[in-house]
Write a protein that holds these residues in place. Structure first.
Motif, short mmCIF file in Angstrom:
data_model
loop_
_atom_site.label_atom_id
_atom_site.label_comp_id
_atom_site.label_asym_id
_atom_site.label_seq_id
_atom_site.Cartn_x
_atom_site.Cartn_y
_atom_site.Cartn_z
N LEU A 152 0.83 -1.20 0.00
CA LEU A 152 0.00 0.00 0.00
C LEU A 152 0.86 1.25 0.00
O LEU A 152 1.73 1.43 0.85
CB LEU A 152 -0.91 -0.01 1.24
N ASP A 153 0.63 2.13 -0.97
CA ASP A 153 1.36 3.40 -1.03
C ASP A 153 0.92 4.32 0.11
O ASP A 153 -0.26 4.33 0.48
CB ASP A 153 1.12 4.12 -2.35
N LYS A 154 1.84 5.10 0.61
CA LYS A 154 1.53 6.06 1.67
C LYS A 154 0.41 7.00 1.23
O LYS A 154 -0.49 7.31 2.01
CB LYS A 154 2.79 6.85 2.02
N GLN A 155 0.45 7.44 0.00
CA GLN A 155 -0.57 8.37 -0.51
C GLN A 155 -1.95 7.72 -0.52
O GLN A 155 -2.95 8.37 -0.19
CB GLN A 155 -0.20 8.84 -1.91
N GLN A 156 -2.02 6.44 -0.89
CA GLN A 156 -3.30 5.74 -0.89
C GLN A 156 -3.87 5.62 0.52
O GLN A 156 -5.06 5.81 0.75
CB GLN A 156 -3.13 4.34 -1.50
N PHE A 157 -3.00 5.31 1.47
CA PHE A 157 -3.41 5.21 2.87
C PHE A 157 -3.91 6.56 3.39
O PHE A 157 -4.98 6.66 3.99
CB PHE A 157 -2.23 4.72 3.70
N GLU A 158 -3.14 7.60 3.10
CA GLU A 158 -3.47 8.93 3.63
C GLU A 158 -4.73 9.50 2.98
O GLU A 158 -5.46 10.28 3.61
CB GLU A 158 -2.30 9.88 3.45
N SER A 159 -5.01 9.12 1.73
CA SER A 159 -6.21 9.65 1.07
C SER A 159 -7.47 9.17 1.77
O SER A 159 -8.46 9.90 1.88
CB SER A 159 -6.23 9.26 -0.41
N VAL A 160 -7.46 7.92 2.26
CA VAL A 160 -8.61 7.39 2.99
C VAL A 160 -8.73 8.09 4.35
O VAL A 160 -9.82 8.51 4.75
CB VAL A 160 -8.49 5.86 3.18
N LEU A 161 -7.61 8.24 5.05
CA LEU A 161 -7.65 8.91 6.35
C LEU A 161 -8.08 10.36 6.22
O LEU A 161 -8.76 10.89 7.11
CB LEU A 161 -6.28 8.84 7.03
N SER A 162 -7.70 10.99 5.12
CA SER A 162 -8.04 12.40 4.93
C SER A 162 -9.54 12.63 4.93
O SER A 162 -10.06 13.53 5.61
CB SER A 162 -7.42 12.90 3.63
N ILE A 163 -10.27 11.80 4.20
CA ILE A 163 -11.73 11.95 4.14
C ILE A 163 -12.38 11.38 5.39
O ILE A 163 -13.22 12.02 6.02
CB ILE A 163 -12.28 11.26 2.87
N ASN A 164 -12.00 10.16 5.75
CA ASN A 164 -12.73 9.42 6.79
C ASN A 164 -12.40 9.87 8.21
O ASN A 164 -13.21 9.66 9.12
CB ASN A 164 -12.44 7.93 6.68
N VAL A 165 -11.23 10.46 8.41
CA VAL A 165 -10.84 10.91 9.75
C VAL A 165 -10.76 12.44 9.82
O VAL A 165 -11.46 13.06 10.61
CB VAL A 165 -9.51 10.29 10.20
#
Length: 253
Positions: free
Chosen positions: A99-112
């Protein structure tokens, strides 16, 4: 809910739109927030109560957009009685090691971050009012792990924590904060999760998921919306800091 104003993020999605419909049926004004202006206009048209429905295009990860949707809601209707903090994405189904860091952070950005910013600025408005009910959208993912879903699982654990923390911080201000924790709700997001898990056989994934649900079926957006309505109402006046499972019995199994 007669005359109350309900603000819903992720308002053009399956659960958001159905929740808006339920509140409109109960006499509320609704404000739908989503990132897609086209989807918002389509949702407004389908709800068929234009005088009681306001749509606001906004990115929940941008603080200036969140401030704007709060200000526009109050400007239009005078208050925010109920906030359904619902916007979320599922993200890709990829093992942590790939999992790319950007992919992980994109989910956290919206959901958290999106949930945090909504709480921050709606709480400020509700403190001025001296009342309000907030319902966040968590998930059964707030309780479990799931291979390939690191971003989504981490984000929904975070929503559960934010819900409990916010509830304690604002209880003395007359504001209640709870969350719904849906699982396997028949929406576009669920279809996306099935395709992510097995692009060649998403229907097979769906059937396998149903086998793990004691009630033997997927939930509907209406199932979630009715619980949100309860948590928003005075019938839940002594309920705060809680996660309400809407999962067909999965957490009990």
């Amino acid at each position: 809910m007669n005359g109350n104003t309900v603000l819903i993020t992720g308002g053009a999605g399956g659960i958001g739109k159905e929740t808006a419909k339920v509140f409109l049926e109960n006499g509320a004004n609704v404000v739908l927030v989503d990132v897609s202006e086209e989807a918002l206009e389509s949702a407004k048209e389908s709800l068929n109560q234009p005088d009681k429905t306001l749509v606001i295009q906004a990115d929940v990860t941008k603080e200036e957009d969140v401030i704007q949707y709060v200000e526009k809601t109050v400007g239009a209707f005078g208050a925010i009685d109920v906030f359904f903090n619902n916007a979320a994405i599922s993200g890709p189904s990829i093992p942590i090691k790939d999992l790319d860091k950007q992919q992980f952070e994109s989910v956290l950005s919206i959901n958290v971050t999106g949930v945090f910013l909504g709480l921050k600025h709606v709480i400020k408005q509700m403190e001025k009012q001296g009342y309000g009910s907030i319902i966040n959208t968590a998930s059964n993912a707030a309780y479990i792990g799931a291979a390939g879903m690191a971003g989504y699982i981490a984000s929904k654990h975070a929503v559960a924590g934010l819900t409990k923390t916010a509830a304690l911080e604002v209880a003395s201000s007359g504001i209640r904060v709870n969350a719904v924790a849906p699982a396997a709700i028949d929406t576009q997001m669920l279809s996306g999760i099935q395709k992510n898990m097995n692009p060649d056989d998403p229907e097979g994934v769906g059937e396998a998921l149903k086998q793990g649900i004691p009630l033997g079926r997927f939930g509907t957006p209406r199932d979630v919306a009715e619980v949100v309505l309860f948590l928003a109402s005075d019938k839940a006046s002594f309920v705060t800091g809680s996660l309400y499972n809407v999962d067909g019995g999965m957490q009990a199994d």
